[in-house]
Design an enzyme around this catalytic site. Sequence first.
Site, mmCIF file in Angstrom:
data_model
loop_
_atom_site.group_PDB
_atom_site.id
_atom_site.type_symbol
_atom_site.label_atom_id
_atom_site.label_comp_id
_atom_site.label_asym_id
_atom_site.label_seq_id
_atom_site.Cartn_x
_atom_site.Cartn_y
_atom_site.Cartn_z
ATOM 1 N N ASP A 107 9.578 2.949 1.594
ATOM 2 C CA ASP A 107 8.649 3.640 1.929
ATOM 3 C C ASP A 107 8.094 3.709 3.458
ATOM 4 O O ASP A 107 7.835 2.756 3.850
ATOM 5 C CB ASP A 107 7.228 2.983 1.497
ATOM 6 C CG ASP A 107 5.913 3.908 1.591
ATOM 7 O OD1 ASP A 107 5.729 4.892 2.434
ATOM 8 O OD2 ASP A 107 4.755 3.880 0.820
ATOM 9 N N LYS A 114 3.219 11.365 6.805
ATOM 10 C CA LYS A 114 2.195 11.101 8.239
ATOM 11 C C LYS A 114 2.840 11.865 9.225
ATOM 12 O O LYS A 114 2.837 13.119 9.657
ATOM 13 C CB LYS A 114 2.021 9.682 8.422
ATOM 14 C CG LYS A 114 1.335 9.075 7.358
ATOM 15 C CD LYS A 114 0.601 7.758 7.740
ATOM 16 C CE LYS A 114 -0.237 7.095 6.488
ATOM 17 N NZ LYS A 114 -1.399 7.796 6.045
ATOM 18 N N PHE A 161 0.793 -1.106 -0.012
ATOM 19 C CA PHE A 161 0.072 0.014 -0.035
ATOM 20 C C PHE A 161 1.001 1.323 0.142
ATOM 21 O O PHE A 161 1.658 1.409 0.894
ATOM 22 C CB PHE A 161 -1.124 0.132 1.290
ATOM 23 C CG PHE A 161 -1.796 1.235 1.158
ATOM 24 C CD1 PHE A 161 -3.009 1.164 0.529
ATOM 25 C CD2 PHE A 161 -1.384 2.665 1.685
ATOM 26 C CE1 PHE A 161 -3.922 2.363 0.405
ATOM 27 C CE2 PHE A 161 -2.327 3.504 1.477
ATOM 28 C CZ PHE A 161 -3.507 3.491 0.946
#
Length: 397
Positions: free
Chosen positions: A226, A255, A141
């Site tokens: 990532d 984030k 994802f």
Amino acid sequence: MQSSREIMQKTEKYGAHNYHPKEVVFEKAEGAVVTNPEGEKFYDMLSAYSALNFGHRHPELIQAAKDQLDKVTLTSRAFHNSVLGDWMQKVCEVTGKDMVLPMNTGAEAVETALKTARRWGSFVKGVEDGKQEILVCANNFHGRTITIITMSTDPDARRGYGPFTPGFKVIEYGSIDQLKAGINENTVAFLVEPIQGEAGIIVPPAGFLKEAYEVCKASNVLFIADEVQTGFARTGRMFACEHEDVVPDIYVLGKALGGGIIAVSAIAGNKDILGVFEPGSHGSTFGGNPLGAAVSLKALEIIQRDNYPEMAEEKGRYFMDKLKEIKNDDIVEIRGRGLLIGVEFSVNAAPYVKKLIENGVLAKETHEKTIRFAPPIPITYEQLDDACEKIKMALAK
């Protein structure tokens, strides 16, 4: 005052239905606790998918935002601002890299990493432009753009969105043999999550990241990590790659980088990679804005000063030990690192999530059968104990 029910009904009426949120309304929040309009309190065990590593409304981050709001919030990159240079220097210090390219959302940072890899492949490695290939992992994802969902193996993420972007090859997560077999003369990068979050907190086999990095180096392929969800102390290290002493060629960051206040993302790499950009080749109006930079700079200071990685490692071990005390034959496995923990069930986990919420603990299932627990890193041991009692009541049979 609107009730939770009225707020949810209004959201459902006027909003596109691309989300199906749990039936909880946040009206106020502080630290690890959120309060709904009726005054009910809940422990936040999702932390906005790790964007809230600091908890809600960390006072120093709120103050940094307020101070910057009194000065300047946006310049675009057409002009300099007085905060961006300091922020870039700090990100380079934390990652050990030469350069940083700021964006806003995690998906934007991933897109930037893909563009960097393709351009590096063409300009530096010498791959014919248009033939660059990037290797990715099944069940990944990385975001929601059309190019990123091209890499996805989730049919729900892809249905109705074709045609897709060429140039990607999917291998099994954790398979060195498939990584080696997937590399050819046109391969420019391997993009990987050090721990797969949305897939259900999947930790790769021991040694996979290290060996994958070495395979990439031997083949002149960029290793891109990532770390949008796993970065900034979430797994008990500043970056999850550090569990295997790997320093990727490119960090993808987001984030928690924005302190849970504003969207801040970036990629970080050395000059021999990020040097492929020249003015006009990539950009973002809001990327590197002074408000985001000021909050992010304070966030990075707090992580290092208060030793968030050590905090997450110790509390994660404590939390996981408590979870392992739960007696329930439906639980298949409890896994994770630091304060990123997955509890996998043999049955659909949604009913258990509902019980958790009824008991005052907010979490969410992923891939149907796994509940993700990722509380804010500064959560106190007293709060953890209280939350664990509530979790036991919800999950025990």
